[in-house]
Design a protein around this motif. Structure first.
Motif, PDB file in Angstrom:
ATOM      1  N   PRO A   1       1.113  -1.251   0.045  1.00 43.68           N
ATOM      2  CA  PRO A   1      -0.108   0.154  -0.223  1.00 43.68           C
ATOM      3  C   PRO A   1       0.878   1.204   0.018  1.00 43.68           C
ATOM      4  O   PRO A   1       0.537   2.114  -0.611  1.00 43.68           O
ATOM      5  N   GLU A   2       1.921   1.228   0.889  1.00 42.52           N
ATOM      6  CA  GLU A   2       2.787   2.547   0.920  1.00 42.52           C
ATOM      7  C   GLU A   2       3.609   2.686  -0.525  1.00 42.52           C
ATOM      8  O   GLU A   2       4.331   3.698  -0.587  1.00 42.52           O
TER       9      GLU A   2
ATOM     10  N   THR B   1      -5.476   5.596   4.917  1.00 44.98           N
ATOM     11  CA  THR B   1      -5.714   4.642   4.085  1.00 44.98           C
ATOM     12  C   THR B   1      -6.787   4.771   3.290  1.00 44.98           C
ATOM     13  O   THR B   1      -7.974   4.943   3.638  1.00 44.98           O
TER      14      THR B   1
ATOM     15  N   SER C   1      -5.535  -1.528  -1.264  1.00 45.52           N
ATOM     16  CA  SER C   1      -5.450  -0.445  -0.173  1.00 45.52           C
ATOM     17  C   SER C   1      -4.078   0.231  -0.533  1.00 45.52           C
ATOM     18  O   SER C   1      -3.049  -0.128  -1.064  1.00 45.52           O
TER      19      SER C   1
ATOM     20  N   LEU D   1      -1.673   3.571   1.054  1.00 45.54           N
ATOM     21  CA  LEU D   1      -1.339   4.421   2.134  1.00 45.54           C
ATOM     22  C   LEU D   1      -0.538   5.523   1.686  1.00 45.54           C
ATOM     23  O   LEU D   1       0.260   5.495   1.078  1.00 45.54           O
TER      24      LEU D   1
END
Length: 356
Positions: free
Chosen positions: A280-281, A310, A322, A324
């Motif tokens: 996600p990041e 998120t 997802s 982030l």
């Protein structure tokens, strides 16, 4: 330089009736390392630790400590100590007497006991607390006493079975840092059992990820997180966007959704069933770079978590990613996306993992 591992598990298995708690585990743990056995409940990590300590006998294989086969030796004949989740302190004894308990049983003279107990109290930051009883201590202080009691015997290997599990989150994070600092100071090999991925990443020199009695992957925290070698490791180590599909012509054709370019993958032939993973990041929501695969999706949920937000973004029916994003000093509440908005997002090709 002596390269003999502090701990070696050589083809170790533990069978109960028709099932295996641990199956054919091979591990080398170097002297002076902080080594974590990580995995979900029932994966075999505690059984492996108990076999190192001599509390459980392996059905097959051998346990070696410092190059010596100790498979048949009882716990008291192995140069190891164990810190349990419950701490197992004696409430009728003072802190100093708890720490000195093992030394007294070994017949160490009083002056040496006083000196070594004093060293341990200073090491775990409990100097001046020697006469207190364990029941008057906080959870973190009790954990420090249990650690000092194990270290005062100067074991070659210290085994730790989820010793931080009973602590609240803030204290647990503080103790993670302190425990790593203590390990570096004393230079003893630590073998640490945990089911907490963040804990293993924070503290370990190396991590063995276990699943169903086997080691799925062993490496540095960075290797295991950034380059998982199986779908299980990718999903267990933090959050990962895993999408099932088929590899074809340098792209992953999702079972539900579009074809996503991933580039040519060595050793992977067209038609291979794969899982595609992007953390996600690693997904960008703006300021895209040349060469990025930029996609469009719809925000379905926004989750604010203080330092981060998120976003759950629907790429296609049944495919939700997802994403982030850090809440930086320049970010404003009104700049965040809300449910129902269409957004563009993308990632660098090297951050896309394809697992056959």
């Amino acid at each position: 330089m002596d390269a003999t591992p502090a701990v070696r598990l050589d083809g170790v298995s533990k069978q109960y009736a028709d099932s295996y708690a641990v199956r054919d585990v091979n591990l080398d743990i170097a002297a002076g390392q902080f080594f974590s056995l990580l995995g979900p409940s029932g994966c075999g990590k505690t059984t492996s630790l108990r076999m190192i300590g001599g509390f459980t006998d392996p059905t097959e294989g051998a346990v070696l400590l410092g190059g010596e086969d100790v498979t048949a030796l009882p716990p008291n004949k192995r140069n190891v100590n164990t810190v349990f989740q419950s701490y197992a302190l004696f409430d009728h004894l003072s802190i100093a007497d708890n720490i000195a308990f093992g030394l007294k049983r070994k017949g160490v003279d009083r002056a040496e006991i006083r000196r070594r107990v004093g060293e341990m109290l200073e090491l775990v930051q409990l100097s001046g607390q020697a006469r207190r009883r364990p029941r008057t201590l906080s959870g973190g202080q009790r954990q420090r006493v249990a650690l000092a009691r194990a270290l005062v015997n100067r074991p070659a290997v210290l085994l730790l079975d989820e010793p931080l599990a009973a602590l609240d989150l803030k204290l647990r994070r503080q103790m993670q840092v302190e425990l790593k600092q203590i390990q570096r100071e004393v230079g003893i090999t630590f073998v640490f059992v945990t089911h907490d991925q963040d804990e293993a990443l924070t503290m370990s020199d190396r991590v063995a990820v276990m699943n169903e009695g086997r080691v799925e992957q062993c490496g540095t925290p960075e290797d295991v997180y950034e380059h998982p070698t199986s779908r299980f490791v990718a999903s267990f180590m933090g959050t990962s966007n895993l999408m099932a599909g088929t590899y074809r012509d340098g792209a992953v054709v999702l079972d539900q959704g579009p074809a996503l370019p991933v580039g040519q993958r060595d050793g992977m032939s067209d038609g291979t069933t794969v899982s595609m993973s992007v953390r996600p990041e690693k997904i960008w929501l703006s300021d895209f770079e040349p060469g990025m695969e930029v996609l469009r999706g719809v925000i379905r949920e926004t989750v604010y978590s203080g330092p981060t937000t998120t976003y759950l973004i629907e790429l296609a029916p049944g495919v939700t990613l997802s994403v982030l994003e850090q809440n930086t000093a320049r970010a404003r509440m009104e700049d965040r996306w809300i449910g129902g908005e269409t957004v563009e997002f993308g990632w660098r090709p090297e951050h896309c993992l394809v697992l056959s």
